[in-house]
Design a protein around this motif. Structure first.
Motif, PDB file in Angstrom:
ATOM      1  N   LEU A 411      68.575  51.330  56.672  1.00 38.76           N
ATOM      2  CA  LEU A 411      68.541  49.534  56.578  1.00 38.76           C
ATOM      3  C   LEU A 411      67.684  49.034  55.914  1.00 38.76           C
ATOM      4  O   LEU A 411      67.783  48.119  55.104  1.00 38.76           O
ATOM      5  CB  LEU A 411      67.954  49.204  58.020  1.00 38.76           C
ATOM      6  CG  LEU A 411      68.473  49.038  59.654  1.00 38.76           C
ATOM      7  CD1 LEU A 411      67.520  48.822  60.008  1.00 38.76           C
ATOM      8  CD2 LEU A 411      69.642  48.367  58.895  1.00 38.76           C
ATOM      9  N   ALA A 412      67.288  50.785  54.846  1.00 40.37           N
ATOM     10  CA  ALA A 412      66.149  49.910  53.264  1.00 40.37           C
ATOM     11  C   ALA A 412      66.553  50.302  52.600  1.00 40.37           C
ATOM     12  O   ALA A 412      66.580  50.624  51.358  1.00 40.37           O
ATOM     13  CB  ALA A 412      64.771  51.378  54.099  1.00 40.37           C
ATOM     14  N   GLY A 413      68.105  51.299  52.725  1.00 38.88           N
ATOM     15  CA  GLY A 413      68.651  51.990  51.595  1.00 38.88           C
ATOM     16  C   GLY A 413      68.384  53.218  51.063  1.00 38.88           C
ATOM     17  O   GLY A 413      69.414  53.572  50.433  1.00 38.88           O
ATOM     18  N   THR A 414      67.434  53.770  51.961  1.00 41.65           N
ATOM     19  CA  THR A 414      67.419  55.574  51.248  1.00 41.65           C
ATOM     20  C   THR A 414      68.238  56.168  52.343  1.00 41.65           C
ATOM     21  O   THR A 414      67.622  57.338  51.538  1.00 41.65           O
ATOM     22  CB  THR A 414      65.369  55.458  51.592  1.00 41.65           C
ATOM     23  OG1 THR A 414      65.454  55.629  53.068  1.00 41.65           O
ATOM     24  CG2 THR A 414      64.497  54.514  50.602  1.00 41.65           C
ATOM     25  N   ASN A 415      68.683  56.204  53.433  1.00 46.40           N
ATOM     26  CA  ASN A 415      69.597  57.274  53.665  1.00 46.40           C
ATOM     27  C   ASN A 415      70.556  56.530  53.988  1.00 46.40           C
ATOM     28  O   ASN A 415      70.784  55.504  53.931  1.00 46.40           O
ATOM     29  CB  ASN A 415      68.939  57.529  55.376  1.00 46.40           C
ATOM     30  CG  ASN A 415      67.878  58.200  55.168  1.00 46.40           C
ATOM     31  OD1 ASN A 415      67.009  57.328  55.163  1.00 46.40           O
ATOM     32  ND2 ASN A 415      67.315  59.440  54.666  1.00 46.40           N
ATOM     33  N   SER A 416      71.791  57.755  54.188  1.00 46.04           N
ATOM     34  CA  SER A 416      73.147  57.375  54.163  1.00 46.04           C
ATOM     35  C   SER A 416      73.792  56.634  55.450  1.00 46.04           C
ATOM     36  O   SER A 416      73.307  57.530  56.163  1.00 46.04           O
ATOM     37  CB  SER A 416      73.993  58.547  53.153  1.00 46.04           C
ATOM     38  OG  SER A 416      73.779  59.749  54.406  1.00 46.04           O
ATOM     39  N   PHE A 417      75.040  56.253  55.185  1.00 46.34           N
ATOM     40  CA  PHE A 417      75.437  55.922  56.647  1.00 46.34           C
ATOM     41  C   PHE A 417      76.020  57.518  57.630  1.00 46.34           C
ATOM     42  O   PHE A 417      75.679  57.824  58.530  1.00 46.34           O
ATOM     43  CB  PHE A 417      76.706  55.160  56.559  1.00 46.34           C
ATOM     44  CG  PHE A 417      77.702  54.913  58.082  1.00 46.34           C
ATOM     45  CD1 PHE A 417      76.648  54.359  58.686  1.00 46.34           C
ATOM     46  CD2 PHE A 417      78.682  55.636  58.041  1.00 46.34           C
ATOM     47  CE1 PHE A 417      77.254  53.712  59.868  1.00 46.34           C
ATOM     48  CE2 PHE A 417      79.314  55.103  59.799  1.00 46.34           C
ATOM     49  CZ  PHE A 417      78.548  54.476  60.319  1.00 46.34           C
TER      50      PHE A 417
END
Length: 460
Positions: A411-417
């Motif tokens: 959600l914070a954009g630091t981990n991929s889907f």
């Protein structure tokens, strides 16, 4: 996002219920199913039939001590064959003639010569025969053997009951495990659908990627396929459980919940010590087998003891079916039998029975060792299952923490889907593993309960 967090909290609480609660009043429900199986199981009914036969065999052996009364009747008629000539006239008529001359009258009539046939003509013999044994060691030992065979059959019933209890408990735990698996996969499906919804919203707002939506759709279908397989396992578990209870295959199974910590608390006690063997019906049954062979040996050793019996006949004999004071009779007698020589058959039979006894003793020793080994193996199996369960719990806690961190990072954009999918798969797999291992512990407890004969079977 708030909805997703709420669902995760709900699923975590649900998992706690699944892992630490087993089917309100589950032991009482399970005991009810065991009682039902005792009434309906076909194999157990067959064992009870054999037990009833053994009871009648004992009554028959006891009846051999009582007198036997039987009505016997015979009818014979014949003609021809050998005859016995009786020259009564030739012998007596000269004497009678002289007597008549002396007395001056005919008080002594002349007689005719007679012929007596050897074969009976129109002859009947009807009687009541009563026989009673006085000395007969075979009857005594047959009664003892019948008593031991009855006890042996009772142990056979108890042995199968214990096997049936173990099978029912294991099948019940497998059913509960399958149900819990379905619930976990449903929760996983809900998470996958929620992930799909989130990615679709992100794509609509220009912050997501079409690949993430496609991957979410694939994940939903994958979890759905796994759910269908889990539901089929529930059906199969229900079929086998109802088979053991000999009832309709599709009849519903009660799966209420109770605190599973009570069951897990027993594990340490079972692992601390092991009390086997003396309580196993198998060993008691083998003791009865030894006793039977010992009595057979004793019976065969008494072959030189005489047999004495008494009889009483009360009846009527006559020609022409007459019945009067002259035809009625009684006969009382004793029958004594003393064996002298029988071609060494009796001594050889005794030696055979001695070998049978020796074989039974050796078999008892072997089975005792096997049962002791089996009990120790079951204890090791419980220890391994419990340690594996504890390890899977820690694995689940780590997977839950990992999923929470990855989703926050996503959600914070630091981990991929892709990382979120991997974390969710680990989370679901660890939940399934804890569930499976938990019921493996319960099945291992049921197994050690069988091996130590610790379950108290209620008397009928």
């Amino acid at each position: 996002m708030l909805t997703l967090l709420i669902k995760k909290v709900f699923l975590t609480v649900f998992l706690g219920m699944v892992l630490f609660w087993i089917p309100v009043q589950a032991q009482r429900v399970l005991q009810g199913y065991i009682d039902t199986a005792f009434k309906n199981n076909i194999v157990l009914q067959q064992k009870n039939v054999s037990l009833e036969k053994a009871q009648y065999a004992l009554k028959t052996a006891k009846g051999l001590f009582l007198p036997t009364v039987a009505f016997q009747a015979a009818y014979q008629t014949a003609d021809g064959g050998r005859n016995i000539p009786l020259p009564l006239g030739d012998l007596m008529n000269p004497v009678y003639h002289t007597l008549n001359q002396i007395t001056g009258n005919n008080n002594f009539p002349m007689l005719e010569n007679q012929t007596i046939n050897f074969l009976p003509k129109n002859f009947h013999d009807a009687k009541l025969r009563t026989t009673v044994p006085i000395i007969n060691t075979d009857i005594l030992y047959n009664k003892r053997i019948a008593q031991q065979q009855l006890v042996l059959q009772e142990y056979e019933v108890q042995i199968y009951k214990r096997d049936l209890i173990k099978e029912i408990k294991t099948a019940y735990y497998n059913y509960l495990s399958a149900l819990a698996g379905v619930a976990i996969y449903k929760s996983g499906l809900a998470l996958a659908k929620e992930s799909l919804r989130v990615n679709e919203k992100l794509l609509e707002n220009g912050k997501g990627l079409p690949a993430y939506v496609l991957r979410s759709q694939s994940e939903v279908e994958s979890v759905n396929a796994t759910l269908l397989d889990a539901e089929q396992k529930v059906v199969n578990a229900r079929l086998y459980f109802n088979f053991l209870l000999n009832r309709d295959a599709n009849e519903a199974i009660i799966a209420e919940v109770n605190d599973g910590a009570t069951e897990l608390a027993k594990v340490e006690g079972l692992l601390a010590g092991l009390n086997l063997a003396s309580e196993r019906e198998e060993l008691k049954a083998l003791e009865e087998v030894e006793g039977i062979n010992r009595n057979v040996q004793k019976m065969n050793s008494q072959f030189a003891v005489p047999k004495l019996g008494a009889f009483l006949d009360v009846g009527t004999q006559s020609e022409g079916f007459k019945f009067n004071n002259d035809t009625r009779y009684y006969m009382l007698g004793l029958q004594l039998e003393i064996p002298i020589f029988s071609g060494n058959r009796n001594s050889n039979k005794y030696k055979e029975s001695a070998l049978d006894l020796k074989k039974a003793v050796l078999n008892s020793n072997l089975v005792a060792q096997q049962l002791s080994l089996s009990a120790k193996v079951s204890q090791n199996g419980l220890r391994s299952a419990y340690q594996t369960y504890q390890s899977s719990q820690k694995q689940f806690e780590a997977a839950a923490t990992y999923l929470r961190l990855i989703e926050r990072g996503y959600l914070a954009g630091t981990n991929s889907f892709v990382e979120t999918i991997d974390a969710r798969n680990q989370y679901t797999s660890s939940k399934i593993l804890v569930n499976i291992n938990f019921y493996k512990v319960l099945s291992a407890m049921a197994n050690i309960e069988r091996e130590t004969a610790s379950y108290i079977i209620p008397t009928p």
